[in-house]
Motif scaffolding. Structure first.
Motif, PDB file in Angstrom:
ATOM      1  N   TYR A   4      35.808  -1.036  38.939  1.00  0.00           N
ATOM      2  CA  TYR A   4      34.952  -1.716  37.898  1.00  0.00           C
ATOM      3  C   TYR A   4      33.571  -1.649  37.956  1.00  0.00           C
ATOM      4  O   TYR A   4      32.795  -1.364  37.263  1.00  0.00           O
ATOM      5  N   SER A   5      33.246  -1.607  39.439  1.00  0.00           N
ATOM      6  CA  SER A   5      31.886  -1.574  39.652  1.00  0.00           C
ATOM      7  C   SER A   5      31.209  -0.222  39.623  1.00  0.00           C
ATOM      8  O   SER A   5      30.118   0.316  39.122  1.00  0.00           O
ATOM      9  N   ALA A   9      28.267   1.077  36.889  1.00  0.00           N
ATOM     10  CA  ALA A   9      27.191   1.760  37.476  1.00  0.00           C
ATOM     11  C   ALA A   9      27.166   2.958  36.355  1.00  0.00           C
ATOM     12  O   ALA A   9      25.998   3.336  35.906  1.00  0.00           O
ATOM     13  N   CYS A  10      28.189   3.615  35.938  1.00  0.00           N
ATOM     14  CA  CYS A  10      28.135   4.728  35.152  1.00  0.00           C
ATOM     15  C   CYS A  10      27.693   4.399  33.792  1.00  0.00           C
ATOM     16  O   CYS A  10      26.932   5.169  32.924  1.00  0.00           O
ATOM     17  N   CYS A  11      28.047   3.398  33.307  1.00  0.00           N
ATOM     18  CA  CYS A  11      27.560   2.684  31.861  1.00  0.00           C
ATOM     19  C   CYS A  11      26.429   2.434  32.123  1.00  0.00           C
ATOM     20  O   CYS A  11      25.246   2.654  31.053  1.00  0.00           O
ATOM     21  N   GLY A  39      20.594  -3.813  36.509  1.00  0.00           N
ATOM     22  CA  GLY A  39      20.695  -2.783  37.644  1.00  0.00           C
ATOM     23  C   GLY A  39      21.106  -3.324  39.140  1.00  0.00           C
ATOM     24  O   GLY A  39      21.946  -2.949  39.530  1.00  0.00           O
ATOM     25  N   ALA A  40      20.068  -4.309  39.286  1.00  0.00           N
ATOM     26  CA  ALA A  40      20.002  -4.845  40.848  1.00  0.00           C
ATOM     27  C   ALA A  40      21.500  -5.504  41.046  1.00  0.00           C
ATOM     28  O   ALA A  40      21.962  -5.072  42.112  1.00  0.00           O
ATOM     29  N   PRO A  41      22.097  -6.174  40.252  1.00  0.00           N
ATOM     30  CA  PRO A  41      23.473  -6.763  40.687  1.00  0.00           C
ATOM     31  C   PRO A  41      24.474  -5.758  40.779  1.00  0.00           C
ATOM     32  O   PRO A  41      25.576  -5.846  41.496  1.00  0.00           O
ATOM     33  N   ALA A  57      24.735   6.630  46.564  1.00  0.00           N
ATOM     34  CA  ALA A  57      24.681   7.588  45.460  1.00  0.00           C
ATOM     35  C   ALA A  57      24.017   6.809  44.368  1.00  0.00           C
ATOM     36  O   ALA A  57      23.477   7.564  43.701  1.00  0.00           O
ATOM     37  N   PHE A  58      24.448   5.711  43.887  1.00  0.00           N
ATOM     38  CA  PHE A  58      24.004   5.105  42.983  1.00  0.00           C
ATOM     39  C   PHE A  58      22.619   4.531  43.022  1.00  0.00           C
ATOM     40  O   PHE A  58      21.680   4.674  42.257  1.00  0.00           O
TER      41      PHE A  58
END
Length: 86
Positions: A4-5, A9-11, A39-41, A57-58
């Motif tokens: 899910y994370s 991230a992709c979304c 984006g931080a969380p 990578a993120f």
């Protein structure tokens, strides 16, 4: 199967690309603040649930999206530090 994370991230990356494509009168700063807040969380979540490599990578993707705000931040920090030492 993607976690899910990583899906979040992709979304986030897709949302950042869409928001960058829409014209803005304030040079996208309000949208940048929104993306930072969201984006931080997600970044922390990716590190905690998927490990160091996916987190890095993120992080690279986030740095790619925020390259200009990061340049302004670094320039501001340098100006602030050099003023105090003079």
């Amino acid at each position: 199967m993607m976690s899910y994370s990583l899906s979040a991230a992709c979304c986030w990356i897709i949302l950042a690309a869409i928001l960058a494509a829409i014209p803005s009168k304030d040079n996208h700063w309000r949208r940048a603040y929104l993306l930072m807040a969201v984006g931080a969380p997600i970044l922390v979540w990716v590190y905690l649930s998927d490990g160091l490599y996916w987190g890095l990578a993120f992080t690279v993707a986030v740095i790619s999206v925020f390259r200009w705000p990061l340049r302004y931040l670094v320039a501001w920090i340098v100006r602030t530090v050099t003023r105090r030492t003079e």
